[in-house]
Design a protein around this motif. Sequence first.
Motif, PDB file in Angstrom:
ATOM      1  N   THR A 162     106.033  14.131  62.175  1.00 20.48           N
ATOM      2  CA  THR A 162     105.316  14.607  61.336  1.00 20.48           C
ATOM      3  C   THR A 162     104.023  14.573  62.542  1.00 20.48           C
ATOM      4  OG1 THR A 162     105.325  13.364  60.278  1.00 20.48           O
ATOM      5  CG2 THR A 162     107.147  15.244  59.473  1.00 20.48           C
ATOM      6  N   ALA A 172     101.010  17.042  60.840  1.00 15.29           N
ATOM      7  CA  ALA A 172     100.477  17.965  59.887  1.00 15.29           C
ATOM      8  C   ALA A 172      99.791  18.102  58.932  1.00 15.29           C
ATOM      9  CB  ALA A 172     101.655  19.102  59.554  1.00 15.29           C
ATOM     10  N   GLY A 173      99.532  16.480  58.470  1.00 14.31           N
ATOM     11  CA  GLY A 173      98.727  15.962  57.878  1.00 14.31           C
ATOM     12  C   GLY A 173      96.916  16.129  58.150  1.00 14.31           C
ATOM     13  N   LEU A 174      96.202  16.418  57.289  1.00 14.25           N
ATOM     14  CA  LEU A 174      94.680  16.757  56.955  1.00 14.25           C
ATOM     15  C   LEU A 174      94.367  16.036  57.746  1.00 14.25           C
ATOM     16  CD1 LEU A 174      94.729  18.789  53.908  1.00 14.25           C
ATOM     17  CD2 LEU A 174      94.394  19.554  56.453  1.00 14.25           C
ATOM     18  N   GLY A 175      95.014  13.574  58.247  1.00 12.78           N
ATOM     19  CA  GLY A 175      94.043  13.121  58.344  1.00 12.78           C
ATOM     20  C   GLY A 175      92.858  12.874  58.105  1.00 12.78           C
ATOM     21  N   THR A 176      92.808  13.093  57.018  1.00 10.65           N
ATOM     22  CA  THR A 176      90.713  12.808  55.995  1.00 10.65           C
ATOM     23  C   THR A 176      90.372  11.399  56.569  1.00 10.65           C
ATOM     24  OG1 THR A 176      91.749  12.235  54.075  1.00 10.65           O
ATOM     25  CG2 THR A 176      91.697  14.678  53.936  1.00 10.65           C
ATOM     26  N   ARG A 177      90.752  10.401  56.329  1.00 10.13           N
ATOM     27  CA  ARG A 177      90.394   9.260  56.447  1.00 10.13           C
ATOM     28  C   ARG A 177      90.018   8.953  57.824  1.00 10.13           C
ATOM     29  NH1 ARG A 177      95.488   5.807  55.939  1.00 10.13           N
ATOM     30  NH2 ARG A 177      96.809   7.296  57.067  1.00 10.13           N
ATOM     31  N   LYS A 236      94.800  13.604  63.503  1.00  7.75           N
ATOM     32  CA  LYS A 236      94.850  12.009  64.338  1.00  7.75           C
ATOM     33  C   LYS A 236      95.517  11.880  65.573  1.00  7.75           C
ATOM     34  CE  LYS A 236      97.627  11.462  60.200  1.00  7.75           C
ATOM     35  NZ  LYS A 236      97.236  10.340  59.264  1.00  7.75           N
ATOM     36  N   GLU A 237      97.133  12.246  65.393  1.00 10.63           N
ATOM     37  CA  GLU A 237      97.465  12.107  65.970  1.00 10.63           C
ATOM     38  C   GLU A 237      97.664  11.970  67.707  1.00 10.63           C
ATOM     39  OE1 GLU A 237      98.839  13.917  63.898  1.00 10.63           O
ATOM     40  OE2 GLU A 237      99.741  13.153  62.284  1.00 10.63           O
ATOM     41  N   GLN A 268     103.606  23.791  59.719  1.00 15.63           N
ATOM     42  CA  GLN A 268     104.008  23.438  58.050  1.00 15.63           C
ATOM     43  C   GLN A 268     103.147  24.287  57.497  1.00 15.63           C
ATOM     44  OE1 GLN A 268     102.494  19.552  56.807  1.00 15.63           O
ATOM     45  NE2 GLN A 268     104.171  19.786  55.102  1.00 15.63           N
ATOM     46  N   PRO A 305      99.991  21.927  54.436  1.00 23.49           N
ATOM     47  CA  PRO A 305     100.406  20.061  54.138  1.00 23.49           C
ATOM     48  C   PRO A 305     100.670  20.138  52.657  1.00 23.49           C
ATOM     49  CG  PRO A 305      98.024  20.942  54.675  1.00 23.49           C
ATOM     50  CD  PRO A 305      98.764  21.975  54.212  1.00 23.49           C
ATOM     51  N   GLY A 337     102.938  17.581  51.841  1.00 21.59           N
ATOM     52  CA  GLY A 337     103.434  16.477  51.992  1.00 21.59           C
ATOM     53  C   GLY A 337     104.417  16.031  52.480  1.00 21.59           C
TER      54      GLY A 337
END
Length: 311
Positions: free
Chosen positions: A19, A21-26, A36-37, A113, A116, A118
Amino acid sequence: MSAAMNSDAEKPVRKVVITVAGLGTRFLPATKATPKEMLPVVDKPAIQYVVEEAVSAGLEDVLFVTGRNKQSLENHFDRAWELEAALEQKGDQQRLDRVRQSQVLGDIHYVRQGDPRGLGHAVLCGARHVGDEPFAVMLGDDLIDPRDALLAPMLEVQQRYGGSVVALIEVDPSQVSLYGCAAVRPGDTDDVVEVTDLVEKPDPADAPSNLAIIGRYVLHPAVFDVLRETPPGRGGEIQITDALKTLAGMPAEAGGGVRAIVFRGRRYDTGDRQDYLRTTVQLACERSDLGPDFRAWLREFVAALPPEDTR
Ligand code: UTP
């Protein structure tokens, strides 16, 4: 361990869903236009370490669940003709080999996805590709040191007992609210336990243990039907932890049962800025090519740091 042996023994694990597809907000603003990956850890994007880990555990069918910024990731695992031609012309074989390394890793597929919604929802996006067989899930920003095997023993546990397998680490009790947290009972060995309950990001006071779930899973395909019925949980997201909690309460004949390996090796959470910085420094120090010069510089740099309270 009390449960029966695996009834799915004829179905080996061949596929991995990764996975990304996260937003990587951090990690904003670095992750505004780049997943971020794809952030480099020394000189390779984090995701390449993850794919290398999958391939070395024998999983060569890789499905990326991607989001809106998938292009750089796709390019990374594809050929780079212009770059290769330029390096060939220069006769720079060493760099050419490095460029080609990521192109020959596994058989790579992509699915989008969309929203996103979850991690659980991201895993569900892989249902059609995976079909009716057990499969692995890896989080693209969670790195396991190749010197400390985790995925291969998890696959062995799944093949032996069926059901699903998660990876747990012991964390300081104050940190459990950052993770999914598991209640367990002893299994056959110290490092393989049975999961009886799971809670996503509990308050430390309500946490069933200090055992936290990390980004490696080997899942029974029954998880897909469970995810379809799993309502949004913490943070309004469809949580894989909630689906695993359901699986833990289901009978083995229906694909239920969750076991865990308690991992005591080195893990790097590159989605967290502090951990990302530490990982980069640590892995750079350990490299045979970059390490000697970098360590010498680092020693001088640390020696020259002012004491914390005078900065
Ligand atoms: P995180 O919990 O780290 O969330 O996701 P995030 O959005 O990527 O990052 P932050 O917290 O905003 O900085 C854990 C894993 O699940 C994936 C991420 O890509 C990462 O591999 N994920 C998460 C998805 O693929 N889709 C989602 O909807 C959420």
